[in-house]
Scaffold this active site. Structure first.
Site, PDB file in Angstrom:
ATOM      1  CG  ASP A  16      -1.946  -1.068   1.194  1.00 49.92           C
ATOM      2  OD1 ASP A  16      -2.299  -1.492   0.086  1.00 49.92           O
ATOM      3  OD2 ASP A  16      -2.420  -1.487   2.265  1.00 49.92           O
ATOM      4  CG  ASP A  41     -12.692  -4.375  -0.681  1.00 50.61           C
ATOM      5  OD1 ASP A  41     -11.719  -5.133  -0.768  1.00 50.61           O
ATOM      6  OD2 ASP A  41     -12.615  -3.145  -0.913  1.00 50.61           O
TER       7      ASP A  41
END
Lengths: 201, 251
Positions: free
Chosen positions: B11, B130
């Site tokens: 990330d 997700d």
């Protein structure tokens, strides 16, 4: 100098950077003069065969490559670039390739069952015929593949395969003309080693 | 036969890796390029760079870093975060990405999947989702798992495949961060319905979790971030362990 042929098919960033990383002099080019001057030629390619063959022809590169191959210039086709070296492809219709290698390109999905198409991921090479191209990488090494069509009827020039339901031709070559179905520029150290070997042939 | 894949995810915010911690052999733990090199040397099969920057400047920094990483690490790179248009695809592909992962961008504009697949090829388009259980249904969430879109995850996965997504990343919000194993039940429900590769994300805490995942035959790859970043699991050891247990691995 190695000429990486730019004919509007695919992303040449990684290929160019991998040669740079290996400190091999290379140039992305679509100019016939520059291609003629190069010691070796890499024909890359991503996308559909028919479209790529049309673009190669339109740019005049197809005839040029045939001529240079005849003169003994080393050529490496990568992925779709490898497929273009063959006589014909049956990817959505029927298209002529460069005909530098004997064989044709066929849909993989029709010959395998229970496996996903595209054949995508790291697969291991089985060497069919020893060749200088395997000087530093090849046997039992893993390379990165992404493709839905594959070469057939190419026993004459078959150097290595990768097992995926069938023996998928992974490295082909005859004389000064080579092709890899996988992407050496995306295959880590072993891929780089193979590119280096080609550059030093 | 092709191997199962181990994929670390980085990330990146404002040009730095979030959660970068004490790594032996890395000078700058928050440098995405150093981290990428480290993971490449450890045997990672692919890398995911996830851009969690919001600002325009951050985005520019991200593509500069991507370019640099792609110039030194020669394995497949997937880029996600902030991909909302074909221009975004173009921007990251030019910098060396091989695949582009869409998440919220595809929820907002489902046509994006098909348009990108047509332009760049199916193999280039990764649909990342997700997913969380709501009232006995697998539901797609967005904005980092905060908003329930009401979309059924099984339908969304099939829609993605039909429109040209070449791969699916299934991140289970239910198991994410728990480190008690991947969400095999969820992954099975989804992978039974699609033929494209499924990448499992969320829940890995130890190497046995990867073995359970691959033995269950519900995913082609396992993705994780913090367990690799925090050195709870070493990729080289993980791959040796999996190979000893008859999972095909590139070593």
């Amino acid at each position: 100098m190695i000429a990486i042929i730019d004919y509007g098919c695919g992303n040449l960033f990684s290929l160019s950077r991998s040669l740079q990383f290996l400190e091999i002099d290379s140039k992305i080019t679509g100019s016939a003069d520059e291609i003629k001057k190069a010691d070796k030629i890499i024909l890359p390619g991503v996308g559909a065969f028919g479209d790529a063959a049309d673009k190669l022809n339109a740019a005049g590169h197809a005839d040029l490559l045939k001529e240079l191959a005849k003169d003994g210039r080393y050529i490496l086709g990568i992925c779709l670039g490898m497929q273009l070296l063959f006589e014909k492809s049956f990817e959505y219709g029927e298209h002529n390739g460069l005909g530098l290698l004997e064989g044709g390109i066929f849909p993989l999905g029709e010959d395998i069952s229970g496996l996903k198409v595209p054949h995508m991921g790291w697969n291991k090479l089985d060497i069919v015929r020893n060749d200088p191209i395997f000087a530093s990488a090849g046997k039992n090494d893993y390379f990165y593949f992404v493709h839905s069509f594959y070469a057939k009827n190419c026993e004459n020039c078959l150097l290595a395969t990768a097992e995926y339901g069938v023996d998928v031709p992974a490295v082909v070559g005859k004389g000064n003309v080579y092709g890899t179905q996988f992407h050496p520029e995306k295959s880590g150290e072993k891929g780089l080693a193979l590119l280096k070997t080609f550059a030093e042939l | 036969m092709i191997t199962k894949r181990i994929i670390p995810c980085l990330d990146v915010r404002d040009g730095r890796v979030v959660k970068g911690v004490n790594f032996e052999g890395i000078k700058d733990v928050a440098s995405p390029v150093d981290m990428a090199k480290f993971y490449n040397e450890s045997g990672a099969d692919e890398l995911v760079f996830y851009d969690i920057t919001a600002s325009h400047e951050g985005r520019q920094l991200f593509t500069d870093i991507l370019k640099q990483a792609a110039s030194e690490v020669f394995i497949p790179l997937t880029v996600g975060g902030g991909i909302n248009s074909l221009d975004d695809f173009d921007r990251v592909l030019k910098c060396g990405a091989d695949k582009v992962s869409v998440n919220s961008g595809a929820i907002k504009n489902p046509d994006l999947i098909g348009k990108a697949a047509k332009k760049y090829g199916d193999q280039c388009v990764v649909l990342s989702m997700d997913v969380k259980r709501v009232d006995g249904q697998f539901r797609v969430f967005q904005n980092g798992g905060r908003i329930d879109t009401g979309i059924d995850a099984l339908e969304w996965a099939q829609f993605g495949q039909k429109n040209g997504a070449g791969e699916l990343v299934v991140n289970s919000i239910d198991t994410d961060g728990v480190k008690n194993g991947f969400d095999i039940e969820m992954l099975k429900a989804i992978s039974d319905l699609v033929t494209i590769p499924v990448i499992a994300s969320g829940g890995a805490g130890k190497k046995e979790d990867f073995l359970d995942l691959f033995n269950a035959d519900v995913a082609d790859a396992g993705l994780a971030a913090s367990i690799f970043h925090f050195r709870q699991v070493n990729i080289k050891e993980l791959k040796l362990y999996l190979r000893e247990n008859n999972i095909e691995m590139r070593i």
